[in-house]
Design an enzyme around this catalytic site. Sequence first.
Site, short mmCIF file in Angstrom:
data_model
loop_
_atom_site.label_atom_id
_atom_site.label_comp_id
_atom_site.label_asym_id
_atom_site.label_seq_id
_atom_site.Cartn_x
_atom_site.Cartn_y
_atom_site.Cartn_z
N LYS A 23 0.83 -1.21 0.00
CA LYS A 23 0.00 0.00 0.00
C LYS A 23 0.87 1.26 0.00
CE LYS A 23 -1.89 1.67 4.05
NZ LYS A 23 -1.59 3.09 4.16
N ASN A 24 1.84 1.30 0.90
CA ASN A 24 2.61 2.53 1.08
C ASN A 24 3.60 2.80 -0.05
OD1 ASN A 24 1.19 2.91 3.39
ND2 ASN A 24 2.87 2.49 4.81
N CYS A 118 -5.56 12.34 12.01
CA CYS A 118 -6.29 11.08 11.94
C CYS A 118 -6.21 10.49 13.34
CB CYS A 118 -5.70 10.15 10.90
SG CYS A 118 -4.12 9.47 11.38
N ARG A 123 -1.41 15.04 11.73
CA ARG A 123 -0.53 14.61 10.63
C ARG A 123 -0.06 15.86 9.88
NH1 ARG A 123 -1.45 8.94 9.81
NH2 ARG A 123 0.35 8.98 8.44
N ASP A 306 4.05 0.57 12.20
CA ASP A 306 2.83 -0.09 11.71
C ASP A 306 2.70 -1.53 12.21
OD1 ASP A 306 2.08 2.18 10.39
OD2 ASP A 306 2.74 1.53 8.42
N ILE A 328 6.92 7.17 17.13
CA ILE A 328 6.50 7.89 15.90
C ILE A 328 5.12 8.54 16.03
CG2 ILE A 328 6.29 7.75 13.37
CD1 ILE A 328 8.94 6.57 13.96
N ARG A 398 -8.71 -0.79 4.36
CA ARG A 398 -7.83 0.25 3.80
C ARG A 398 -6.45 -0.32 3.50
NH1 ARG A 398 -7.25 5.68 6.97
NH2 ARG A 398 -5.77 5.84 5.27
C1 UD1 Z 1 4.13 6.80 6.48
C2 UD1 Z 1 3.25 5.59 6.29
C3 UD1 Z 1 2.72 5.08 7.62
C4 UD1 Z 1 3.86 4.85 8.59
C5 UD1 Z 1 4.74 6.09 8.70
C6 UD1 Z 1 5.98 5.88 9.54
C7 UD1 Z 1 2.31 5.91 4.09
C8 UD1 Z 1 1.10 6.16 3.28
N1 UD1 Z 1 2.16 5.92 5.42
O1 UD1 Z 1 3.31 7.84 7.02
O2 UD1 Z 1 2.01 3.87 7.38
O3 UD1 Z 1 3.34 4.53 9.85
O4 UD1 Z 1 5.19 6.50 7.38
O5 UD1 Z 1 6.73 4.81 9.06
O6 UD1 Z 1 3.37 5.65 3.57
N2 UD1 Z 1 5.85 14.74 10.59
C9 UD1 Z 1 5.97 16.10 10.85
N3 UD1 Z 1 5.87 16.96 9.79
C10 UD1 Z 1 5.70 16.54 8.49
C11 UD1 Z 1 5.59 15.15 8.26
C12 UD1 Z 1 5.68 14.28 9.33
O7 UD1 Z 1 6.12 16.52 11.99
O8 UD1 Z 1 5.64 17.38 7.57
C13 UD1 Z 1 5.92 13.78 11.74
C14 UD1 Z 1 4.66 12.92 11.88
O9 UD1 Z 1 3.66 13.56 12.64
C15 UD1 Z 1 5.21 11.68 12.54
C16 UD1 Z 1 6.64 11.57 12.00
O10 UD1 Z 1 6.97 12.86 11.49
O11 UD1 Z 1 5.27 11.84 13.93
C17 UD1 Z 1 6.80 10.56 10.90
O12 UD1 Z 1 5.84 10.80 9.87
P1 UD1 Z 1 6.09 10.31 8.38
O13 UD1 Z 1 7.32 9.46 8.34
O14 UD1 Z 1 6.02 11.47 7.47
O15 UD1 Z 1 4.83 9.36 8.16
P2 UD1 Z 1 3.80 9.35 6.97
O16 UD1 Z 1 4.49 9.59 5.66
O17 UD1 Z 1 2.65 10.20 7.33
#
Ligand code: UD1
Length: 425
Positions: A23-24, A118, A123, A306, A328, A398
């Site tokens: 998915k990711n 979410c 997020r 995850d 995380i 999902r």
């Molecule tokens: C992706 C995965 C999710 C997985 C996560 C961590 C997808 C669709 N989802 O989510 O399944 O659990 O990686 O491996 O690929 N953050 C900020 N600012 C930002 C972006 C992120 O502060 O602009 C923080 C987030 O709140 C979180 C951390 O950074 O605490 C990591 O987030 P991130 O690695 O970006 O996760 P996702 O891409 O949302």
Amino acid sequence: MGDRLIIKGGHRLEGKIEVSGAKNACLPLMAASILSSEPVELERVPDISDVRIMVKILEGMGVTVEYDRQGHMFIDSTTLNNTRAPEDLVVRMNASFDVMGPLLARHGCGEVSLPGGCKLGPRPVNLHIDAFKAMGAEVIKEGGFVKAKTPRLKGTRILFPKVSVGATKNSMMAATLAEGVTTLENCAREPEIIDLAKFLVSMGAKIEGIGTQTLRIEGVSKLHGTKYAVVSDRIEAGTYLLAGAITEGDIFLEKIDLNIIETFVLQLRQAGQEVIEENGGLRVIGHRPIKPLEISTAPYPGFPTDLHPPMAALLSLCEGISIIDETIFDGRYMYVMELGRLGADILVNGRTARICGVPKFIGAPVDAPDIRAGGALVLAGLAAEGETTIRGVRYIDRGYQHIEERLRSLGADIVRVTEPLTPLP
Ligand code: UD1
């Protein structure tokens, strides 16, 4: 009320299944397809609802998407005529924001609804936005949308203050068509990011350092079409390995490389479970007792957040006390109360869960609050004495493709009950 899964637990799972496409990885690959005006073909596309949401987002922009249940998808963005991603779809899936980088890179503008939060917590997309700005884009937040524009993105050096999967993906996609060289430092290194990079390279992108924390991307003027098979889903694979372990079963998972799931497998082995590399896949043989673990989630190659809830389901049956430290997502603990209904003994203090092993789960009605918590509840239901009814199956759908069919093929007693929505009085 939506669908429910009814599981009669206590069956030993045996047999083999092929791991689905991730998915990711698939969602950003779909978003990245709009970087080219030529058609893109994807294989091993999972039949899950998040993919269907991304299809709708692309279709809403005028892109032609055709796909079937066998995992073939055809994306033609020559017809793209709208650079705005609608709010009602974006709020249902944070990964929708993946379209921003490609829109900005190829069309010079994009409007994507702010993902918001979410159940896992807020997020934010500040790191994505900062990267687009550093590449010369004008970015504003207005009316719940992030609006970005630029005549052409410009290559630059970006040091991420925090490792983010989403920000790394979006910046990498944006940089492929930027003018000059972009260097991204402190990047996430998840296998899904490596897959996206390989996909972009197959479209003609110039990316060095794939799989490392520093990516060097030399912008090109255009990308061409490609045909590409999505990498295997390590989170789905981990969940099925746990299904083998928790039911004391024997399951062979086809098409999963140990090296993309190794940290998790090492922990599973430490918990007393047998995991063997065999014919391009992994075989798990479940054993009792389940030994306690101390785990801390971390960006790849650390233990994946995850797989925290599914692992917590197994550890709830350990002999002793296990500790899981979630680094995380603050909202990861939504599963705790629901597993508690099945008899689990878990105490959360701050970001740490203390899991005191119990001898067994006893079936009960539960609610899946998010995808991976749903995975944990399914696992617990498979091991539980008696019947477990899981509501909130839309979350499980999902991320887990045809979950009840696949578990039934391994010997589980699981059925889906679909109920029409009854209007409130
Ligand atoms: C992706 C995965 C999710 C997985 C996560 C961590 C997808 C669709 N989802 O989510 O399944 O659990 O990686 O491996 O690929 N953050 C900020 N600012 C930002 C972006 C992120 O502060 O602009 C923080 C987030 O709140 C979180 C951390 O950074 O605490 C990591 O987030 P991130 O690695 O970006 O996760 P996702 O891409 O949302």
